[in-house]
Design an enzyme around this catalytic site. Structure first.
Site: not given
Length: 652
Positions: A141, A184, A252, A282, A284, A326, A395-396, A520
């Protein structure tokens, strides 16, 4: 704050600390622990006070903080003290960031280190190096499926490489941002493997169930994050013989924060990376930290309590380290991740301004600022000692999570407007030059998101393919307009690597079976450093974008009112194509800048009487601080070029 119950527990904990800890010099640790322990105890008690092992877990919590304090390098401890004295240091307009994948940017961490001069050339002094922890080769991912939280993925380097990079960045006064995936783990993590092997202790690290009864109860209210590639929120694991919660992908596994051992493990990991030299961490997927039947399992109150507890504990061990939330959620929810009922940030000092990002893309598509103005008007005010991360691309994917009421107030119908945006950015709308891809299409709801590089979404790919000079200029102007907004809005601008060079969509991901199903990857580029030299050749696309952004960053750093102290005023004007706001100095009202952006390709006019005192006492004194030129003004009307912007200030 003194309070008898927490004070008594603290005394017991300190008396029972392991000898190898209590014999160390813990001077600053004890001072900070005493100051924060009432809050720490209150939060820990609220989350875990019902458990029989509460006091034992509280002791483990303090020992974890103490050990990481002992391990904290002297240079970082000194930096903590300096930042405690200058607690607003991160609100300065002098910070400009860039997010990047180390392998895409320069091959690995050593390559990033070799290109630190590139950051300084552009003016970047914060680098977010995206996930570097060990991940499975296939199901990673993009680095967010971590199989070992304390090892660096050998494909990007070693711990020695990171240490050398962090030291060099600190010497150059470039901040280092690293990711910690707190929601996760990979299903290949040791905890997951031990859970699979039947160890009940580790099965309690996750949400696992023998039958579908409980999962089915959860599913009644939980949305699907990746409906195309990973429908549902639970996965059957043959080896374990149980259902496991997998909100993002089936590989995940969601962590169970109702277990205090999980919290302490993850806090230890956060402090571990703080001690490796990260200035900012950061965190997530923070919106998903607490799961509750009958809810969407997002934005639960307990998720905020977990973040508050993480922050209080980090302030004891590494107070100079900041957190980024995030949390790509609705505007009314995202500001809560700064913390509520407080002046200072009690959860995360930074959060992504996804709302502003999406609204900017709406303005580009519609060629007007109707929804942009409406959405910003309803953006909740953040805390004083917190700041936005403003960005154009990342990146998303780009989500279209606008508030339906804002869409309607802007004059659109919600569903049809979102469909228009999808059509526009995938190039299927008449006259659109965008070349994006659909991501996360949900056939049940019709929802979808957008993938694509900034340059391709802005029309540069189309323009170059068609060899259309005018379309090329308009695409570049759009790229600069968008960056001018994030540079001036209030918060820390975060560029995405490759955007400064006009990188186009990269479809090579389709050749990799592990990536082909995730669009992506089209905007996760590999930098060609030979081609990047074009940034030094006048007339090239790379030169036009890079040199303009370089100037924009340099000018931003000199404009003190661009510091983020809630010193922005949205100005609504009659011309729907313009987005206008003012920035001012809280202590010196005479210091102010008027920001104007034109989202239409044709020149637009602004009646300066609409902006009142922001226009200055005499129109002839106004200067565009970015270009250094006087703007076009005719009889009290400001003329803004197509896809143009102004940072207007007064000269003497």
């Amino acid at each position: 704050m003194y309070e008898q119950v927490s004070h008594s527990l603290l005394n017991d904990i300190l008396n029972n600390l392991r000898t190898d800890i209590s014999k160390q010099d813990l001077r600053h640790f004890y001072t900070r622990l005493g100051s924060n322990f009432y809050a720490i105890h209150s939060l820990f008690d609220r989350l875990y006070g019902h458990r029989d092992d509460f006091e034992a877990q509280a002791l483990r919590l303090v020992e974890t903080m103490a050990r990481q304090y002992i391990n904290r390098p002297d240079q970082l401890q000194q930096l903590d003290i300096e930042r405690e004295k200058d607690h607003n240091w991160f609100l300065s307009q002098k910070w400009v960031g860039m997010a990047l994948y180390s392998n895409g940017f320069a091959g690995n961490l050593k390559g990033v280190r070799e290109h630190l001069g590139y950051f300084q050339e552009l003016g970047i002094n914060l680098a977010h190096i995206m996930p570097i922890m060990r991940c499975p080769e296939g199901h990673s991912d993009g680095g967010y499926a971590v199989s070992d939280f304390r090892e660096i993925d050998p494909r990007v380097g070693s711990m020695e490489d990171l240490t050398a990079l962090a030291n060099d960045m600190r010497a150059r006064e470039i901040l280092l941002v690293l990711d910690v995936v707190v929601n996760h783990t990979s299903n290949e993590h040791d905890w997951a493997q031990r859970a699979r092997a039947g160890e009940a202790v580790y099965q309690d690290y996750y949400y696992t169930f023998e039958t579908r009864n409980v999962p089915d109860m959860f599913e009644q209210n939980m949305p699907e994050i990746f409906p195309e590639t990973s429908p549902g929120n639970f996965t059957w694991d043959d080896e374990m013989g149980r259902w496991v919660m997998t909100v993002f992908n089936n590989y995940q596994w969601d962590l169970n924060y109702s277990n205090p051992t999980v919290f302490i493990e993850m806090l230890d990991i956060i402090l571990y990376w703080a001690n490796k030299g990260a200035d900012i961490l950061r965190l997530d997927a923070v919106a998903f930290l607490w799961k509750k039947i009958g809810s969407t399992c997002q934005n639960e109150r307990e998720a905020h309590l977990i973040l508050q507890l993480m922050k209080d504990c980090c302030q004891v061990t590494a107070p100079g380290v900041l957190f980024i939330a995030e949390a790509i959620v609705a505007p009314v929810e995202v500001t809560k991740y700064f913390g509520e009922d407080a002046v200072i940030a009690k959860e995360c000092e930074m959060a992504y301004n996804a709302t502003f990002m999406a609204l900017l893309w709406d303005a580009v598509a519609t060629k007007n600022a109707n929804l942009l103005n409406q959405g910003i008007k309803n953006l909740p005010v953040k805390l004083e000692r917190a700041t936005w991360l403003n960005y154009v691309r990342c990146h998303d994917d780009i989500g279209l999570g606008f508030d339906d009421n804002d869409i309607q107030l802007a004059g659109y119908e919600s569903n049809s407007h979102r469909k228009f945006l999808i059509d526009y950015y995938t190039g299927s709308f008449t006259s659109s030059h965008a070349r994006g891809l659909v991501f996360g299409h949900n056939e049940k709801t019709g929802d979808a998101r957008i993938s694509g590089s900034l340059a391709s979404l802005a029309g540069l790919q189309y323009a170059l393919e068609e060899n259309d000079p005018r379309a090329t200029d308009e695409a570049i102007e759009t790229i600069l307009l968008l960056h001018s907004m994030i540079m001036s809005f209030g918060g820390m601008p975060l560029l995405y690597y490759g955007d400064e060079l006009g990188k186009l969509n990269d479809t090579s991901y389709l050749d990799d079976p592990h990536k082909a199903g995730d669009s992506r990857w089209v905007h996760r580029p590999v930098i060609d450093w030979e081609k990047a030299e074009n940034r030094n050749i006048p007339g090239t696309v790379e030169y036009k974008i890079f040199s303009a952004l370089k100037r924009m960053i340099a000018v931003r750093k000199e404009i003190e009112v661009f510091a983020d102290f809630n010193n922005r005023e949205l100005i609504e004007v009659e011309n729907p194509h313009l987005f206008v706001f003012g920035r001012y100095n809280l202590n010196k009202q005479a210091e102010q800048v008027l920001v104007v952006g034109n989202f239409d390709g044709r020149p637009q006019n602004l009646n300066l009487s609409d902006v009142g005192n922001w226009a200055g006492s005499q129109y002839g004194q106004m200067t565009d601080l970015y270009s250094g030129q006087s703007p076009d003004i005719f009889k009290g009307t400001l003329v803004v070029p197509g896809f143009g912007f102004y940072w207007l200030g007064e000269t003497g």
